[in-house]
Design a protein around this motif. Structure first.
Motif, PDB file in Angstrom:
ATOM      1  N   THR A   7      20.611  25.457  71.211  1.00  0.00           N
ATOM      2  CA  THR A   7      21.028  24.088  71.820  1.00  0.00           C
ATOM      3  C   THR A   7      19.712  23.433  71.785  1.00  0.00           C
ATOM      4  O   THR A   7      19.014  23.796  72.624  1.00  0.00           O
ATOM      5  CB  THR A   7      21.718  24.385  72.977  1.00  0.00           C
ATOM      6  OG1 THR A   7      22.829  25.427  73.035  1.00  0.00           O
ATOM      7  CG2 THR A   7      22.491  23.087  73.401  1.00  0.00           C
ATOM      8  N   CYS A   8      19.971  22.532  71.436  1.00  0.00           N
ATOM      9  CA  CYS A   8      18.697  21.246  71.388  1.00  0.00           C
ATOM     10  C   CYS A   8      18.585  20.646  72.635  1.00  0.00           C
ATOM     11  O   CYS A   8      19.803  20.379  73.430  1.00  0.00           O
ATOM     12  CB  CYS A   8      18.949  20.007  70.236  1.00  0.00           C
ATOM     13  SG  CYS A   8      17.737  18.868  70.469  1.00  0.00           S
ATOM     14  N   VAL A   9      17.382  20.822  73.300  1.00  0.00           N
ATOM     15  CA  VAL A   9      17.374  20.216  74.731  1.00  0.00           C
ATOM     16  C   VAL A   9      17.413  18.686  74.774  1.00  0.00           C
ATOM     17  O   VAL A   9      17.594  18.168  75.757  1.00  0.00           O
ATOM     18  CB  VAL A   9      15.913  20.674  75.346  1.00  0.00           C
ATOM     19  CG1 VAL A   9      15.827  22.131  75.487  1.00  0.00           C
ATOM     20  CG2 VAL A   9      14.707  20.141  74.382  1.00  0.00           C
ATOM     21  N   ILE A  10      17.248  18.014  73.477  1.00  0.00           N
ATOM     22  CA  ILE A  10      17.475  16.768  73.647  1.00  0.00           C
ATOM     23  C   ILE A  10      18.762  16.147  73.392  1.00  0.00           C
ATOM     24  O   ILE A  10      19.361  15.306  74.293  1.00  0.00           O
ATOM     25  CB  ILE A  10      16.293  15.966  72.563  1.00  0.00           C
ATOM     26  CG1 ILE A  10      14.925  16.477  73.142  1.00  0.00           C
ATOM     27  CG2 ILE A  10      16.490  14.666  72.571  1.00  0.00           C
ATOM     28  CD1 ILE A  10      13.931  15.997  72.140  1.00  0.00           C
ATOM     29  N   CYS A  11      19.501  16.571  72.237  1.00  0.00           N
ATOM     30  CA  CYS A  11      20.787  15.989  71.844  1.00  0.00           C
ATOM     31  C   CYS A  11      22.004  16.963  72.265  1.00  0.00           C
ATOM     32  O   CYS A  11      22.970  16.642  72.067  1.00  0.00           O
ATOM     33  CB  CYS A  11      20.819  15.537  70.422  1.00  0.00           C
ATOM     34  SG  CYS A  11      20.614  16.877  69.211  1.00  0.00           S
ATOM     35  N   LYS A  12      21.536  18.052  72.837  1.00  0.00           N
ATOM     36  CA  LYS A  12      22.451  19.111  73.165  1.00  0.00           C
ATOM     37  C   LYS A  12      23.248  19.594  71.987  1.00  0.00           C
ATOM     38  O   LYS A  12      24.498  20.290  72.164  1.00  0.00           O
ATOM     39  CB  LYS A  12      23.393  18.478  74.227  1.00  0.00           C
ATOM     40  CG  LYS A  12      22.828  17.747  75.320  1.00  0.00           C
ATOM     41  CD  LYS A  12      21.780  18.896  76.155  1.00  0.00           C
ATOM     42  CE  LYS A  12      21.258  18.129  77.256  1.00  0.00           C
ATOM     43  NZ  LYS A  12      19.887  19.200  77.864  1.00  0.00           N
ATOM     44  N   ARG A  27      14.353  22.441  69.992  1.00  0.00           N
ATOM     45  CA  ARG A  27      14.612  21.207  69.478  1.00  0.00           C
ATOM     46  C   ARG A  27      15.467  21.016  68.141  1.00  0.00           C
ATOM     47  O   ARG A  27      14.618  21.997  67.299  1.00  0.00           O
ATOM     48  CB  ARG A  27      13.503  20.194  69.504  1.00  0.00           C
ATOM     49  CG  ARG A  27      13.174  19.802  70.829  1.00  0.00           C
ATOM     50  CD  ARG A  27      11.781  19.267  70.924  1.00  0.00           C
ATOM     51  NE  ARG A  27      11.542  19.423  72.714  1.00  0.00           N
ATOM     52  CZ  ARG A  27      10.608  18.677  73.055  1.00  0.00           C
ATOM     53  NH1 ARG A  27      10.100  17.414  72.368  1.00  0.00           N
ATOM     54  NH2 ARG A  27      10.428  18.805  74.221  1.00  0.00           N
ATOM     55  N   CYS A  28      16.336  20.563  67.858  1.00  0.00           N
ATOM     56  CA  CYS A  28      16.812  20.506  66.350  1.00  0.00           C
ATOM     57  C   CYS A  28      16.210  19.799  65.367  1.00  0.00           C
ATOM     58  O   CYS A  28      15.199  18.949  65.731  1.00  0.00           O
ATOM     59  CB  CYS A  28      18.528  19.941  66.531  1.00  0.00           C
ATOM     60  SG  CYS A  28      18.475  18.207  66.487  1.00  0.00           S
ATOM     61  N   PRO A  29      16.339  20.128  64.287  1.00  0.00           N
ATOM     62  CA  PRO A  29      15.524  19.339  63.439  1.00  0.00           C
ATOM     63  C   PRO A  29      15.560  17.723  63.294  1.00  0.00           C
ATOM     64  O   PRO A  29      14.355  17.443  63.087  1.00  0.00           O
ATOM     65  CB  PRO A  29      16.020  19.948  62.017  1.00  0.00           C
ATOM     66  CG  PRO A  29      16.751  21.159  62.192  1.00  0.00           C
ATOM     67  CD  PRO A  29      17.257  21.029  63.539  1.00  0.00           C
ATOM     68  N   ASP A  30      16.550  17.277  63.645  1.00  0.00           N
ATOM     69  CA  ASP A  30      16.691  15.873  63.804  1.00  0.00           C
ATOM     70  C   ASP A  30      15.748  15.227  64.840  1.00  0.00           C
ATOM     71  O   ASP A  30      15.081  14.353  64.639  1.00  0.00           O
ATOM     72  CB  ASP A  30      18.270  15.390  63.824  1.00  0.00           C
ATOM     73  CG  ASP A  30      19.035  15.361  62.907  1.00  0.00           C
ATOM     74  OD1 ASP A  30      18.429  15.696  61.702  1.00  0.00           O
ATOM     75  OD2 ASP A  30      20.263  15.026  62.796  1.00  0.00           O
ATOM     76  N   CYS A  31      15.788  15.956  65.878  1.00  0.00           N
ATOM     77  CA  CYS A  31      15.119  15.510  67.213  1.00  0.00           C
ATOM     78  C   CYS A  31      13.590  15.937  67.010  1.00  0.00           C
ATOM     79  O   CYS A  31      12.783  15.118  67.359  1.00  0.00           O
ATOM     80  CB  CYS A  31      15.353  16.043  68.405  1.00  0.00           C
ATOM     81  SG  CYS A  31      17.183  15.542  68.844  1.00  0.00           S
ATOM     82  N   THR A  32      13.379  16.811  66.126  1.00  0.00           N
ATOM     83  CA  THR A  32      11.772  17.355  65.967  1.00  0.00           C
ATOM     84  C   THR A  32      10.984  16.189  65.039  1.00  0.00           C
ATOM     85  O   THR A  32      10.206  15.642  65.214  1.00  0.00           O
ATOM     86  CB  THR A  32      11.888  18.643  65.051  1.00  0.00           C
ATOM     87  OG1 THR A  32      12.489  19.728  65.943  1.00  0.00           O
ATOM     88  CG2 THR A  32      10.375  18.947  64.687  1.00  0.00           C
TER      89      THR A  32
HETATM   90 ZN   LIG Z   1      18.544  17.333  69.020  1.00  0.00          ZN
END
Ligand SMILES: [Zn+2]
Length: 73
Positions: A7-12, A27-32
């Motif tokens: 689970t991404c810590v930024i966008c969940k 962090r998911c690829p988008d947020c990275t």
């Molecule tokens: Zn994310």
């Protein structure tokens, strides 16, 4: 082959943690990608700010010099 779901810590959002994924594992690829872009932007902004400050200092110094010359003459 299944990758672990994180689970991404930024966008969940949940994302597959692939072994070759760049950046942080939480962090998911988008947020990275967004963070990398943001970091790049901030860096260049800092460089610009430093340059602007230097220019402002130069301008101030030159204005002071002009003032002194005017006083002398
Ligand atoms: Zn994310």
């Amino acid at each position: 082959m299944a990758y672990p779901i994180k689970t991404c810590v930024i966008c969940k959002e949940e994302f597959e943690l692939k072994p070759d994924k760049p950046g942080f594992a939480n962090r998911c690829p988008d947020c990275t990608e967004a963070e990398a872009t943001e970091a790049k932007k901030n860096r260049s902004m800092d460089a610009d700010e430093r340059k602007n400050m230097r220019d402002a200092n130069d301008a101030r110094r030159e204005a002071m010099r002009n003032l002194l010359y005017r006083k002398d003459s």
